[in-house]
Design a protein around this motif. Structure first.
Motif, PDB file in Angstrom:
ATOM      1  N   ASP A 194       0.822  -0.965   0.482  1.00 31.22           N
ATOM      2  CA  ASP A 194       0.524  -0.041  -0.002  1.00 31.22           C
ATOM      3  C   ASP A 194       0.918   1.673   0.162  1.00 31.22           C
ATOM      4  N   LYS A 246      -3.884   3.920   1.000  1.00 34.74           N
ATOM      5  CA  LYS A 246      -5.161   3.783   0.889  1.00 34.74           C
ATOM      6  C   LYS A 246      -5.944   3.249   1.985  1.00 34.74           C
ATOM      7  N   HIS A 247      -5.310   1.962   2.154  1.00 40.38           N
ATOM      8  CA  HIS A 247      -5.494   1.433   3.529  1.00 40.38           C
ATOM      9  C   HIS A 247      -4.698  -0.042   4.476  1.00 40.38           C
ATOM     10  N   ASP A 279      -9.366   3.789  10.411  1.00 38.77           N
ATOM     11  CA  ASP A 279     -10.644   4.499   9.912  1.00 38.77           C
ATOM     12  C   ASP A 279     -11.503   4.658  10.748  1.00 38.77           C
TER      13      ASP A 279
END
Length: 352
Positions: free
Chosen positions: A221, A225-226, A335
């Motif tokens: 990554d 993004k993750h 998140d």
């Protein structure tokens, strides 16, 4: 130690790195070579660098003041003006010799100058060895807001040499342990257990494994993004606390590692409240961290300013503060949204 192959560049260790740098300069026939230092690395690290590299080419020194307070665009402009006056062009090489401020800022300077010139990172602090110099992130702060201006750009190589650690104060060495603890909690518990054992002879092993972990994550990554978000564990609150102490005229500035250590305690507590992370493991994390880092008191009257700084975290999306929290060791959720009340509760938990 075995070279670690990142996406487009190698991470070399000890003398192999200097040999590779000499070959790079020979093969690429750079028109000029600049090395970025601060007053500390100029005095303590540059002589080591020269002795080990034994260059047969000219190197021009660029010195900037040390400290996070100088990690800004004004310093970048000064460096750009200096290398321009010295005749830098698109075939120049830029070498960074220093801690996270030097490697972050130096990589940014090189990546923007004439739309990008080659650069090499030679980290001299534990923090920059295991984190800042690897992974392709470059940038500077905007006021007290951490790393708000920057871009992804990879060096030609990274050279890691633990001899530079002998030039540091114990406080600076300890600062880097926070990033190693982070890798342990989120990715490989063996690292966390090794830190708890605190055997000094393991430092090279800790450095190598930490870089391996960061490289494994970044390869999957590269643009965060993750998966790469797990490397932010402890950093959401930690950066806000670091920024608060940086701008406060009445408080002693914290090192990056000291602030991240507080952040990891707080975010472990948030994990227990939101993801049922074991309270016993939260206590284990807190006990381990406080055995390494001095306990400070977060004043309640300062909570509102810390909360305000959280709103400017670069990981925020649509005004939401995003946390990386733990279900368990090596098991995380990215998140995560957390209420202001619970964030304040976590600061109070650290104080207890």
């Amino acid at each position: 130690m075995q070279t670690i192959e990142a996406a487009t560049y190698p991470v070399h260790f000890h003398q192999k790195g200097y040999k590779a740098l000499r070959k790079l300069v020979t093969d690429k026939k750079y028109s000029s070579i600049f090395i970025l230092v601060d007053e500390n690395t100029l005095t303590h690290c540059y002589p080591v660098f020269l002795e080990k590299l034994q260059p047969t080419f000219d190197v021009q020194l660029i010195e900037i003041p040390s400290g996070e307070i100088h990690k800004n665009l004004e310093t970048c402009v000064a460096v750009w003006n200096k290398i321009t006056a010295l005749g830098a062009d698109r075939k120049s090489l830029f070498i960074t010799l220093g801690g996270g401020v030097i490697t972050d800022l130096g990589g940014f300077v090189a990546s923007c100058f004439k739309r990008g010139i080659d650069f090499v990172n030679i980290p001299t602090t534990l923090l920059s060895m295991v984190d800042a110099s690897v992974g392709g992130k470059t940038g500077v702060d905007l006021g007290v807001l951490k790393n708000q201006i920057g871009l992804f750009a990879n060096p030609q190589m990274v050279i890691v040499d633990d001899e530079y650690l002998t030039t540091l104060s114990p406080r600076e060495v300890t600062s880097g342990m926070a990033e190693i603890i982070k890798y342990g909690l989120t990715y490989d518990m063996k690292l966390f257990n090794q830190v708890k054992e605190s055997k000094e002879q393991q430092i090279n092993e800790l450095i190598h494994r930490s870089i391996e972990i960061k490289n494994e994550v970044v390869l999957q990554d590269p643009k965060e993004k993750h998966l790469r978000k797990i490397l932010n564990f402890g950093h959401t609150l930690g950066h806000a606390i670091e920024s608060f102490y940086l701008e406060s005229a009445s408080k002693e500035t914290l090192t990056h590692g000291e602030a991240i250590a507080i952040g990891m305690i707080c975010e472990s507590y948030l994990s227990s409240k939101l993801l049922n992370f074991s309270a016993a493991k939260v206590a284990e994390i807190k006990e381990t961290i406080l055995s390494i880092y001095p306990k400070i008191t977060l004043e309640k009257e300062d909570f509102s300013e810390i909360m305000e700084l959280l709103k400017h975290d670069k990981k925020n999306v649509s005004g939401n503060v995003n946390f990386v929290l733990l279900f368990d060791f090596e098991d995380y959720k990215i998140d995560c949204k957390v209420s202001d009340a619970l964030i304040i509760e976590s600061l109070e938990y650290y104080n207890r």
